[in-house]
Write a protein that holds these residues in place. Sequence first.
Motif, mmCIF file in Angstrom:
data_model
loop_
_atom_site.group_PDB
_atom_site.id
_atom_site.type_symbol
_atom_site.label_atom_id
_atom_site.label_comp_id
_atom_site.label_asym_id
_atom_site.label_seq_id
_atom_site.Cartn_x
_atom_site.Cartn_y
_atom_site.Cartn_z
ATOM 1 N N GLY A 461 18.472 1.929 -12.222
ATOM 2 C CA GLY A 461 19.724 2.483 -11.668
ATOM 3 C C GLY A 461 19.404 2.896 -10.242
ATOM 4 N N ALA A 462 18.262 3.149 -10.033
ATOM 5 C CA ALA A 462 17.827 3.713 -8.707
ATOM 6 C C ALA A 462 17.625 2.718 -7.623
ATOM 7 C CB ALA A 462 16.670 4.779 -8.749
ATOM 8 N N VAL A 463 17.227 1.557 -8.316
ATOM 9 C CA VAL A 463 16.535 0.463 -7.376
ATOM 10 C C VAL A 463 17.488 -0.729 -7.328
ATOM 11 C CG1 VAL A 463 14.654 -1.189 -6.916
ATOM 12 C CG2 VAL A 463 14.185 1.100 -7.953
ATOM 13 N N VAL A 464 18.504 -0.648 -8.145
ATOM 14 C CA VAL A 464 19.449 -1.907 -8.343
ATOM 15 C C VAL A 464 20.835 -1.777 -8.189
ATOM 16 C CG1 VAL A 464 19.966 -3.963 -9.762
ATOM 17 C CG2 VAL A 464 17.864 -3.297 -9.944
ATOM 18 N N THR A 465 21.339 -0.891 -9.342
ATOM 19 C CA THR A 465 22.785 -0.551 -9.231
ATOM 20 C C THR A 465 23.214 0.271 -8.314
ATOM 21 O OG1 THR A 465 22.502 0.990 -10.968
ATOM 22 C CG2 THR A 465 22.963 -1.285 -11.741
ATOM 23 N N VAL A 466 22.560 1.521 -8.033
ATOM 24 C CA VAL A 466 23.017 2.444 -7.017
ATOM 25 C C VAL A 466 23.008 2.006 -5.562
ATOM 26 C CG1 VAL A 466 22.237 4.862 -6.152
ATOM 27 C CG2 VAL A 466 22.418 4.390 -8.606
ATOM 28 N N PRO A 467 21.725 1.310 -4.986
ATOM 29 C CA PRO A 467 21.951 0.900 -3.833
ATOM 30 C C PRO A 467 23.037 -0.207 -3.616
ATOM 31 C CG PRO A 467 19.683 0.811 -4.527
ATOM 32 C CD PRO A 467 20.433 1.195 -5.801
ATOM 33 N N ILE A 468 23.112 -1.207 -4.640
ATOM 34 C CA ILE A 468 24.307 -1.913 -4.337
ATOM 35 C C ILE A 468 25.872 -1.367 -4.308
ATOM 36 C CG2 ILE A 468 25.599 -3.977 -5.162
ATOM 37 C CD1 ILE A 468 22.613 -4.912 -6.611
ATOM 38 N N ALA A 469 25.921 -0.588 -5.195
ATOM 39 C CA ALA A 469 27.305 0.023 -5.490
ATOM 40 C C ALA A 469 27.561 1.125 -4.397
ATOM 41 C CB ALA A 469 27.246 0.910 -6.947
ATOM 42 N N ARG A 536 24.430 -8.418 7.971
ATOM 43 C CA ARG A 536 24.151 -8.855 6.581
ATOM 44 C C ARG A 536 24.159 -7.485 5.604
ATOM 45 N NH1 ARG A 536 18.976 -12.394 8.557
ATOM 46 N NH2 ARG A 536 17.834 -10.311 8.418
ATOM 47 N N MET A 537 24.812 -7.544 4.770
ATOM 48 C CA MET A 537 25.025 -6.708 3.566
ATOM 49 C C MET A 537 23.584 -6.555 2.919
ATOM 50 S SD MET A 537 26.390 -4.217 1.862
ATOM 51 C CE MET A 537 28.115 -4.431 2.344
ATOM 52 N N GLY A 538 22.742 -7.578 2.973
ATOM 53 C CA GLY A 538 21.443 -7.574 2.119
ATOM 54 C C GLY A 538 20.401 -6.599 2.734
ATOM 55 N N ASP A 539 20.505 -6.516 4.216
ATOM 56 C CA ASP A 539 19.533 -5.661 4.836
ATOM 57 C C ASP A 539 19.995 -4.151 4.539
ATOM 58 O OD1 ASP A 539 18.118 -7.377 6.510
ATOM 59 O OD2 ASP A 539 19.839 -7.520 7.764
ATOM 60 N N ALA A 540 21.081 -3.757 4.448
ATOM 61 C CA ALA A 540 21.288 -2.347 3.995
ATOM 62 C C ALA A 540 21.056 -1.975 2.666
ATOM 63 C CB ALA A 540 23.024 -2.305 4.224
ATOM 64 N N VAL A 541 21.258 -3.283 1.755
ATOM 65 C CA VAL A 541 21.118 -2.964 0.279
ATOM 66 C C VAL A 541 19.506 -2.752 -0.006
ATOM 67 C CG1 VAL A 541 21.029 -4.120 -2.206
ATOM 68 C CG2 VAL A 541 23.129 -4.004 -0.472
ATOM 69 N N VAL A 542 18.703 -3.807 0.724
ATOM 70 C CA VAL A 542 17.129 -3.629 0.514
ATOM 71 C C VAL A 542 16.580 -2.473 0.959
ATOM 72 C CG1 VAL A 542 15.171 -4.863 1.279
ATOM 73 C CG2 VAL A 542 17.155 -6.312 0.264
ATOM 74 N N ALA A 543 17.297 -2.214 2.071
ATOM 75 C CA ALA A 543 16.734 -0.685 2.871
ATOM 76 C C ALA A 543 16.709 0.341 1.896
ATOM 77 C CB ALA A 543 17.395 -0.673 4.087
ATOM 78 N N HIS A 544 18.211 0.454 1.362
ATOM 79 C CA HIS A 544 18.375 1.411 0.511
ATOM 80 C C HIS A 544 17.404 1.491 -0.924
ATOM 81 C CE1 HIS A 544 22.017 3.985 -0.963
ATOM 82 N NE2 HIS A 544 21.032 4.522 -1.571
ATOM 83 N N ALA A 545 17.461 0.248 -1.384
ATOM 84 C CA ALA A 545 16.632 0.240 -2.588
ATOM 85 C C ALA A 545 15.171 0.595 -2.426
ATOM 86 C CB ALA A 545 16.822 -1.308 -3.012
ATOM 87 N N SER A 546 14.595 0.263 -0.896
ATOM 88 C CA SER A 546 13.206 0.328 -0.844
ATOM 89 C C SER A 546 13.019 2.127 -0.709
ATOM 90 C CB SER A 546 12.883 -0.316 0.547
ATOM 91 O OG SER A 546 13.056 -1.742 0.417
#
Length: 564
Positions: A461-469, A536-546
């Motif tokens: 949840g912390a690394v996958v769904t929460v950052p994306i959502a 790029r949305m991927g940058d924000a999601v990866v930063a959040h997930a990291s």
Amino acid sequence: MSDCSLLQPNPAFPPECNSLALGNHSARALVRRIVLLALLFAAEAVAISLWLDTASLAHSSGLTRIVGAWGAYALRAVIGFCAIFTTFAFLKKRNTRFAEPGATESPSFSWGLLAGHGCALLVFAELSAVLFTNSATGLWSDAVAASWLVVGVSAIGLAALAFFPWTGWVQLLRGTGYLWIYAVVSTVAASLAGGAARLLWRQATYATFGLSKLLLKSVVSPVFAEPANMLLGTQAFKVTISPQCSGLEGAGLVLAFGTLWLLLFRRECRFPQSLLLLPAAIMLSFLLNVVRITALILIGHAGFPQIAARGFHSQAGWIFFNIIAVSFCLVIGRVSLFTSRAASAESREAQAENPTAGYLLPFLAILAAGLIAGAATASFEWLYPLRFLAAAAMLWTYRRRYDRLNWKCGWLAPAVGAIVAVMWIAADRAMGHGVAQGMPAELMAAPAATRFGWIALRLLGAVVTVPIAEELAFRGFLLRRLVASDFESVAFSFRSIPWTALLVSSVVFGILHGTRWLPGIAAGLLFGVLLLRRGRMGDAVVAHASANALLAAYVLLFHNWSLW
């Protein structure tokens, strides 16, 4: 073509089209100013309410006594007006242009007046120190109270004129129609209803007690009832039904929500049929409160007193209010008896293509699952994995909609995530939460499979769904929705999105993180800047997930479970 040419009238279009485009640009600026001014007033109001205690003026006389008796009510009325006006100005903006047809530029901002506002606040603070410490008496006390009121009103006026010139306020009021009247009437009505409700508390409490007793008898026997002390339950578990549990506060909240909805979206509603929804919603709120109390007793009677007293008691009311509010909106939007013909046609078109759902529903699913999990919690939230499953289901449902987003990322994304994680841990220590707390006893005592399974789903949840959502909701939707109604047409770039939209979306993101709102705002700003830098949305999601992954590692390695 230079960037500046985008703000100039286009000779290829007639003058009225240029005026319309510039008017819409001014409208967006007005909305941003409303939000910033509301945030400023809200922060100052919270600070004032925490610092000053009007009870200290209870034994005063004259104007000072009036300040003590009505000061808190006046402050709540101002906050209520600002909240109502700001919220529904956003909703109304979808169909109403704030700018006048001939508007050609955004309202100017005055740093000088804002500085004057700050000076007035300093004087206000000095006068408050004198007034609320009872160091002034008699006529001198009244003079201080009068000066205090004048300086306070002046501070409000200076801040208002700093964000909007006088002509800007006139333009805003014209653009929002009668919204300010609705806000004033709603605020006054809510204040009067709050006072009148106290007179009805006793009768409402008896009614709630009687209905809860009747419903409880149909489920369990024998029932323990002591009307004199409003004590109800079974031999195993009893509760006291206080006036605050009478259901009047929930009914008032539902009434305020429904009334404002009908006023501001009256063109979409069919009258007088839609008025029937108000008493229906109030009655439903009252009955659901009876269900809440009965369920509370049954949960305690079943052997879960901690869940009943803690999780369910604190969350059930909000769950039922959300159910009523969503049902109210759905009934008006989809039942032809309450919906105008024009609105029905627009609703059918909107249902065919609803871009908002894909961005918001995963985050809303996490919130809804959190309410349910919290309601079933005694001390440890065993149902936390429900948040992961709910978000994953929504993300999978709308997966094709996300194909249009750029999910690539660069090396800067995990670096920003590391900065956010370090900042979060430092802020946690500064706020006194950084004391090492071991794994919760309930989780430690669980079987190994259960313990590792819970931790694994918590990590997912912390690394996958929460950052994306969260990135879809706050950066993908809110950041762009503050710029235009058709948010998907707004590009992820600094040219398309102003700093005010970035700031507002980051503040909302931070506030939803509770006591860690300050690092939350900073994290929102960093994620937003990273997104706008490359689009790029991927940058924000990866930063959040990291950031979340590093925080999870910190929790597990250093046994500081306060961060979870």
